[in-house]
Design a protein around this motif. Structure first.
Motif, short mmCIF file in Angstrom:
data_model
loop_
_atom_site.label_atom_id
_atom_site.label_comp_id
_atom_site.label_asym_id
_atom_site.label_seq_id
_atom_site.Cartn_x
_atom_site.Cartn_y
_atom_site.Cartn_z
N VAL A 9 0.87 -1.17 0.00
CA VAL A 9 0.00 0.00 0.00
C VAL A 9 0.91 1.22 0.00
O VAL A 9 1.61 1.49 0.98
CB VAL A 9 -0.93 0.01 1.23
N TRP A 10 0.90 1.95 -1.11
CA TRP A 10 1.80 3.08 -1.30
C TRP A 10 1.12 4.40 -0.93
O TRP A 10 -0.05 4.61 -1.21
CB TRP A 10 2.26 3.14 -2.76
N LYS A 11 1.91 5.30 -0.33
CA LYS A 11 1.45 6.66 -0.03
C LYS A 11 2.39 7.62 -0.75
O LYS A 11 3.60 7.50 -0.63
CB LYS A 11 1.48 6.93 1.47
N THR A 12 1.81 8.57 -1.45
CA THR A 12 2.60 9.59 -2.14
C THR A 12 2.77 10.79 -1.21
O THR A 12 1.85 11.15 -0.48
CB THR A 12 1.88 10.03 -3.43
N SER A 13 3.92 11.40 -1.28
CA SER A 13 4.20 12.56 -0.45
C SER A 13 3.15 13.65 -0.66
O SER A 13 2.70 13.89 -1.78
CB SER A 13 5.58 13.12 -0.81
N THR A 14 2.79 14.32 0.42
CA THR A 14 1.85 15.44 0.32
C THR A 14 2.51 16.65 -0.33
O THR A 14 1.83 17.61 -0.67
CB THR A 14 1.31 15.84 1.70
N TYR A 15 3.82 16.62 -0.52
CA TYR A 15 4.54 17.71 -1.16
C TYR A 15 4.59 17.57 -2.67
O TYR A 15 5.15 18.42 -3.35
CB TYR A 15 5.97 17.81 -0.61
N THR A 16 4.02 16.52 -3.22
CA THR A 16 4.04 16.34 -4.67
C THR A 16 3.28 17.49 -5.32
O THR A 16 2.30 18.00 -4.79
CB THR A 16 3.44 14.98 -5.08
N ASN A 17 3.76 17.92 -6.48
CA ASN A 17 3.13 19.06 -7.14
C ASN A 17 2.31 18.66 -8.36
O ASN A 17 1.99 19.48 -9.19
CB ASN A 17 4.18 20.10 -7.52
N GLY A 18 2.00 17.40 -8.51
CA GLY A 18 1.15 16.96 -9.59
C GLY A 18 1.87 16.59 -10.87
O GLY A 18 1.27 16.08 -11.80
N ASN A 19 3.18 16.83 -10.95
CA ASN A 19 3.91 16.48 -12.17
C ASN A 19 4.54 15.09 -12.09
O ASN A 19 5.26 14.69 -12.99
CB ASN A 19 4.96 17.54 -12.50
N GLY A 20 4.28 14.36 -11.01
CA GLY A 20 4.79 13.01 -10.89
C GLY A 20 6.22 12.92 -10.38
O GLY A 20 6.76 11.84 -10.27
N PRO A 29 5.59 -5.24 6.36
CA PRO A 29 5.06 -6.00 7.49
C PRO A 29 5.99 -6.02 8.71
O PRO A 29 5.54 -6.07 9.85
CB PRO A 29 4.88 -7.40 6.92
N ASP A 30 7.30 -5.94 8.48
CA ASP A 30 8.26 -5.99 9.59
C ASP A 30 8.55 -4.61 10.19
O ASP A 30 9.41 -4.46 11.03
CB ASP A 30 9.56 -6.65 9.14
N GLY A 31 7.82 -3.58 9.72
CA GLY A 31 8.02 -2.23 10.23
C GLY A 31 8.99 -1.40 9.41
O GLY A 31 9.16 -0.22 9.67
N GLY A 32 9.63 -2.01 8.44
CA GLY A 32 10.52 -1.28 7.55
C GLY A 32 9.72 -0.48 6.54
O GLY A 32 8.49 -0.37 6.64
N ARG A 33 10.42 0.08 5.55
CA ARG A 33 9.75 0.88 4.52
C ARG A 33 10.31 0.52 3.15
O ARG A 33 11.46 0.14 3.01
CB ARG A 33 9.96 2.37 4.74
N ALA A 34 9.45 0.69 2.15
CA ALA A 34 9.85 0.58 0.75
C ALA A 34 9.65 1.96 0.15
O ALA A 34 8.71 2.67 0.48
CB ALA A 34 8.98 -0.44 0.03
N VAL A 35 10.57 2.36 -0.74
CA VAL A 35 10.52 3.69 -1.36
C VAL A 35 10.70 3.53 -2.86
O VAL A 35 11.54 2.74 -3.32
CB VAL A 35 11.65 4.59 -0.80
N ARG A 36 9.91 4.28 -3.64
CA ARG A 36 10.07 4.27 -5.10
C ARG A 36 9.75 5.64 -5.66
O ARG A 36 9.14 6.49 -5.00
CB ARG A 36 9.19 3.21 -5.73
N ASP A 37 10.15 5.86 -6.90
CA ASP A 37 9.97 7.11 -7.61
C ASP A 37 8.63 7.07 -8.34
O ASP A 37 8.35 6.12 -9.08
CB ASP A 37 11.11 7.26 -8.62
N THR A 38 7.81 8.10 -8.17
CA THR A 38 6.50 8.11 -8.83
C THR A 38 6.61 8.24 -10.35
O THR A 38 5.71 7.84 -11.06
CB THR A 38 5.61 9.27 -8.31
#
Length: 67
Positions: A9-20, A29-38
């Motif tokens: 379940v991905w969440k996009t930063s609230t600072y995104t300006n709409g250009n992707g 599940p283990d409390g870590g994080r995954a990060v990717r480029d929109t």
């Protein structure tokens, strides 16, 4: 441990300006994080365990990455 990015379940930063040009973060599940480029969701995902993510967040809060 690698996870299937399509099952997260991905969440996009609230600072995104709409250009992707932003990042998305998913809680693992283990409390870590995954990060990717929109702009390139299939271009690769970075995975961080709980300790790595906590250290990164602490560094951000302490201004370690300010330019």
């Amino acid at each position: 441990m690698q996870h299937n990015p399509d099952e997260l379940v991905w969440k996009t930063s609230t600072y995104t300006n709409g250009n992707g040009a932003c990042v998305e973060v998913a809680v693992l599940p283990d409390g870590g994080r995954a990060v990717r480029d929109t702009k390139d969701r299939d271009g690769g995902t970075q995975y961080y365990n709980r300790a790595e993510w906590s250290a990164f967040i602490a560094g951000v809060k302490d201004g370690e990455f300010d330019l």
